[in-house]
Design a protein around this motif. Structure first.
Motif, PDB file in Angstrom:
ATOM      1  N   PHE A 117      26.788 -38.507 -11.645  1.00  0.00           N
ATOM      2  CA  PHE A 117      25.562 -37.933 -12.197  1.00  0.00           C
ATOM      3  C   PHE A 117      24.641 -37.477 -11.063  1.00  0.00           C
ATOM      4  CE2 PHE A 117      21.098 -38.321 -13.328  1.00  0.00           C
ATOM      5  CZ  PHE A 117      21.016 -37.552 -14.480  1.00  0.00           C
ATOM      6  N   ILE A 177      23.820 -33.473 -10.430  1.00  0.00           N
ATOM      7  CA  ILE A 177      22.438 -33.034 -10.671  1.00  0.00           C
ATOM      8  C   ILE A 177      21.837 -32.478  -9.387  1.00  0.00           C
ATOM      9  CG2 ILE A 177      20.097 -33.780 -11.285  1.00  0.00           C
ATOM     10  CD1 ILE A 177      21.951 -33.590 -13.708  1.00  0.00           C
ATOM     11  N   TYR A 223      16.017 -32.472 -14.650  1.00  0.00           N
ATOM     12  CA  TYR A 223      15.985 -33.937 -14.538  1.00  0.00           C
ATOM     13  C   TYR A 223      14.590 -34.424 -14.139  1.00  0.00           C
ATOM     14  CZ  TYR A 223      17.364 -38.654 -13.025  1.00  0.00           C
ATOM     15  OH  TYR A 223      17.459 -40.021 -12.843  1.00  0.00           O
ATOM     16  N   VAL A 273      19.607 -36.916 -18.996  1.00  0.00           N
ATOM     17  CA  VAL A 273      20.630 -37.974 -18.976  1.00  0.00           C
ATOM     18  C   VAL A 273      21.462 -37.916 -20.252  1.00  0.00           C
ATOM     19  CG1 VAL A 273      21.020 -40.473 -18.991  1.00  0.00           C
ATOM     20  CG2 VAL A 273      19.364 -39.475 -17.402  1.00  0.00           C
ATOM     21  N   TRP A 282      23.658 -34.741 -20.173  1.00  0.00           N
ATOM     22  CA  TRP A 282      24.719 -34.834 -19.169  1.00  0.00           C
ATOM     23  C   TRP A 282      25.810 -35.801 -19.616  1.00  0.00           C
ATOM     24  CZ3 TRP A 282      27.289 -38.154 -15.988  1.00  0.00           C
ATOM     25  CH2 TRP A 282      27.990 -37.586 -14.930  1.00  0.00           C
ATOM     26  N   GLU A 283      25.394 -36.927 -20.180  1.00  0.00           N
ATOM     27  CA  GLU A 283      26.384 -37.905 -20.639  1.00  0.00           C
ATOM     28  C   GLU A 283      27.260 -37.314 -21.745  1.00  0.00           C
ATOM     29  OE1 GLU A 283      26.673 -42.588 -21.893  1.00  0.00           O
ATOM     30  OE2 GLU A 283      24.755 -41.565 -22.165  1.00  0.00           O
ATOM     31  N   GLU A 322      28.800 -33.551 -19.824  1.00  0.00           N
ATOM     32  CA  GLU A 322      29.364 -33.441 -18.477  1.00  0.00           C
ATOM     33  C   GLU A 322      30.044 -34.707 -17.963  1.00  0.00           C
ATOM     34  OE1 GLU A 322      29.317 -30.529 -16.724  1.00  0.00           O
ATOM     35  OE2 GLU A 322      28.386 -29.643 -18.497  1.00  0.00           O
ATOM     36  N   ALA A 323      29.706 -35.849 -18.485  1.00  0.00           N
ATOM     37  CA  ALA A 323      30.197 -37.106 -17.921  1.00  0.00           C
ATOM     38  C   ALA A 323      31.714 -37.193 -17.878  1.00  0.00           C
ATOM     39  CB  ALA A 323      29.635 -38.296 -18.701  1.00  0.00           C
ATOM     40  N   ARG A 380      21.313 -45.901 -18.342  1.00  0.00           N
ATOM     41  CA  ARG A 380      20.521 -44.831 -18.965  1.00  0.00           C
ATOM     42  C   ARG A 380      19.030 -45.034 -18.709  1.00  0.00           C
ATOM     43  NH1 ARG A 380      23.518 -46.132 -23.329  1.00  0.00           N
ATOM     44  NH2 ARG A 380      25.427 -44.919 -23.344  1.00  0.00           N
TER      45      ARG A 380
END
Length: 120
Positions: free
Chosen positions: A9, A13, A23, A31, A34-35, A38-39, A61
């Protein structure tokens, strides 16, 4: 807890100016996005290549959403990744040269050797 995911992450970022600003302005939303999006994308692979099992813990988180670099370091996030991202996001908020970096270090000053394990 996944140190790999925390570091991924921070790394991704920090490598995108738009995501860095997103962000800074909306940490919890970034967050969550992205989770979800993209995670589980595999680094350096085509978009279709994904895993399915990676997710943040509630503690991770919360620390990411709070921009809490001390908690992230205590969880094993690499300090150079947080430092470079924090410079991009927060250095402009300080008037004196290196003031942000000194503030960053001061907040970690209570930690002594051995430091938390930052290996992934």
């Amino acid at each position: 807890m996944s140190k790999y995911l925390l570091n991924k992450f921070l790394y991704t970022i920090d490598r995108d100016a738009e995501l860095t600003e997103r962000y800074r302005d909306d940490p919890a939303g970034t967050v969550a996005w992205w989770e979800a999006e993209e995670a589980n994308r595999i680094l350096n692979c085509v978009v279709a290549e994904r895993s399915t099992w990676l997710s943040f813990t509630d503690e991770e988180r919360r620390a990411l959403a709070d921009h809490d670099h001390v908690a992230l370091f205590e969880m094993g996030a690499h300090p150079f990744l947080t430092l470079t991202l924090w410079i991009a996001m927060f250095e402009r908020d300080f008037d004196e040269p290196l003031a942000m970096q000194l503030d960053y270090a001061a907040k970690l000053a209570h930690l002594g050797l051995p430091y938390p394990d930052i290996s992934t």
